[in-house]
Design a protein around this motif. Sequence first.
Motif, PDB file in Angstrom:
ATOM      1  N   ASN A 222      63.607   2.618  32.803  1.00 22.93           N
ATOM      2  CA  ASN A 222      63.357   2.067  31.470  1.00 22.93           C
ATOM      3  C   ASN A 222      63.934   0.669  31.284  1.00 22.93           C
ATOM      4  O   ASN A 222      63.770   0.080  30.213  1.00 22.93           O
ATOM      5  N   ASP A 223      64.620   0.152  32.297  1.00 26.27           N
ATOM      6  CA  ASP A 223      65.267  -1.153  32.163  1.00 26.27           C
ATOM      7  C   ASP A 223      64.214  -2.255  32.054  1.00 26.27           C
ATOM      8  O   ASP A 223      63.287  -2.322  32.864  1.00 26.27           O
ATOM      9  N   PHE A 224      64.374  -3.110  31.081  1.00 22.91           N
ATOM     10  CA  PHE A 224      63.444  -4.217  30.876  1.00 22.91           C
ATOM     11  C   PHE A 224      64.151  -5.570  30.904  1.00 22.91           C
ATOM     12  O   PHE A 224      63.648  -6.530  31.483  1.00 22.91           O
ATOM     13  N   PHE A 225      65.334  -5.644  30.313  1.00 21.97           N
ATOM     14  CA  PHE A 225      66.014  -6.931  30.161  1.00 21.97           C
ATOM     15  C   PHE A 225      66.389  -7.549  31.506  1.00 21.97           C
ATOM     16  O   PHE A 225      66.026  -8.698  31.805  1.00 21.97           O
ATOM     17  N   LEU A 226      67.117  -6.799  32.345  1.00 22.25           N
ATOM     18  CA  LEU A 226      67.571  -7.356  33.621  1.00 22.25           C
ATOM     19  C   LEU A 226      66.425  -7.640  34.590  1.00 22.25           C
ATOM     20  O   LEU A 226      66.407  -8.709  35.229  1.00 22.25           O
ATOM     21  N   PRO A 227      65.444  -6.732  34.757  1.00 25.54           N
ATOM     22  CA  PRO A 227      64.299  -7.109  35.612  1.00 25.54           C
ATOM     23  C   PRO A 227      63.547  -8.331  35.110  1.00 25.54           C
ATOM     24  O   PRO A 227      63.106  -9.167  35.910  1.00 25.54           O
ATOM     25  N   LEU A 228      63.403  -8.457  33.797  1.00 20.83           N
ATOM     26  CA  LEU A 228      62.730  -9.639  33.251  1.00 20.83           C
ATOM     27  C   LEU A 228      63.524 -10.897  33.564  1.00 20.83           C
ATOM     28  O   LEU A 228      62.951 -11.957  33.855  1.00 20.83           O
ATOM     29  N   LEU A 229      64.836 -10.797  33.524  1.00 17.96           N
ATOM     30  CA  LEU A 229      65.689 -11.951  33.782  1.00 17.96           C
ATOM     31  C   LEU A 229      65.629 -12.384  35.243  1.00 17.96           C
ATOM     32  O   LEU A 229      65.536 -13.583  35.544  1.00 17.96           O
ATOM     33  N   TYR A 230      65.663 -11.426  36.165  1.00 18.89           N
ATOM     34  CA  TYR A 230      65.797 -11.769  37.578  1.00 18.89           C
ATOM     35  C   TYR A 230      64.464 -11.862  38.318  1.00 18.89           C
ATOM     36  O   TYR A 230      64.348 -12.642  39.275  1.00 18.89           O
ATOM     37  N   VAL A 231      63.475 -11.063  37.963  1.00 21.49           N
ATOM     38  CA  VAL A 231      62.205 -11.071  38.704  1.00 21.49           C
ATOM     39  C   VAL A 231      61.024 -11.417  37.813  1.00 21.49           C
ATOM     40  O   VAL A 231      59.876 -11.234  38.222  1.00 21.49           O
ATOM     41  N   SER A 245      54.330  -4.654  29.786  1.00 16.29           N
ATOM     42  CA  SER A 245      54.373  -5.700  28.755  1.00 16.29           C
ATOM     43  C   SER A 245      53.313  -6.765  29.018  1.00 16.29           C
ATOM     44  O   SER A 245      52.625  -7.210  28.083  1.00 16.29           O
ATOM     45  N   GLN A 246      53.159  -7.175  30.260  1.00 12.08           N
ATOM     46  CA  GLN A 246      52.133  -8.158  30.605  1.00 12.08           C
ATOM     47  C   GLN A 246      50.738  -7.583  30.406  1.00 12.08           C
ATOM     48  O   GLN A 246      49.828  -8.290  29.926  1.00 12.08           O
TER      49      GLN A 246
END
Length: 291
Positions: A222-231, A245-246
């Motif tokens: 369910n993680d969204f913030f950290l994957p969005l930040l790094y990848v 989201s895309q």
Amino acid sequence: MTAVAQPFERRKLPAAVRRQRFLIAVAEHSLLIATAIAFVAPVVFILLTSLMTNQQALSPDLWPKTFEWGNYADVFHKSPLLRWTVNTMIYAGLATLGVVVSSIPVAYALSRMRWKGRDAVFLVVLVALMLPPQVAVVPLYVMWAKLGLVGTLWPLIIPVWLGDAFAIFLLRQFFLTIPEEYLDAARVDGCGEFRILTTVVVRLAKPAIAAVALFSVLYSFNDFFLPLLYVGENPDNWVVQIGLSQFRSLHQVQWNLVMAATILVMLPVLVLFFLAQRAFVEGVTLTGVKG
């Protein structure tokens, strides 16, 4: 002459009595029923919308006139959902393995081994547990950028191999509930601390370890913030949350496809939770608050 025993027949209650008991049961569980409806209704709405045509999804109809099962196939044709799922599985699998491997020894050292400064270290763990990840995200991002790992999944995986505060806390509380006599008996037999951990404590703590692993899988999935930040800038390493989201941004007027993609993303988590529900509940229930 031997008498033949007649089978016992349960007397059927009158309809009025059954109706009254049913109404009493509904009244007693009214709060639970209302809460269940509040949680289930959005899922049912998403499922029904995913089976509608594009025109019907934009209409006020709540029930599909025809069930369009092809919407789920269209999601795979219009998005690399399988690749997003594989990336998520890699992230969740390695992160969960890292959480379990790194947190068990630390939790054992904080619960069953006596050494100077143990309480101070446990206090640091509690501070890390209460610290939001957004506080340290800027220096961590700079560090991973200098190492050239931004755009890959490694900034998401490597940190959890160094321990997770919540997992350490949960396992420590469970380890404190294990009777000290088991550990003393192993020491009398000549076992060292590492062997005691692997042969005694880990076997007794399987429910807690299963709960920690399930928590880690659900968090990673369910993680969204950290994957969005790094990848976020590398579509090849997107996880399902970023991909969903895309996908919603590209098909924001095709709500039937968006809902179908949402169901496909939710399905693995729901299946995993129901399969591991017993171990999850047992682990959380047995984890005490001793110490």
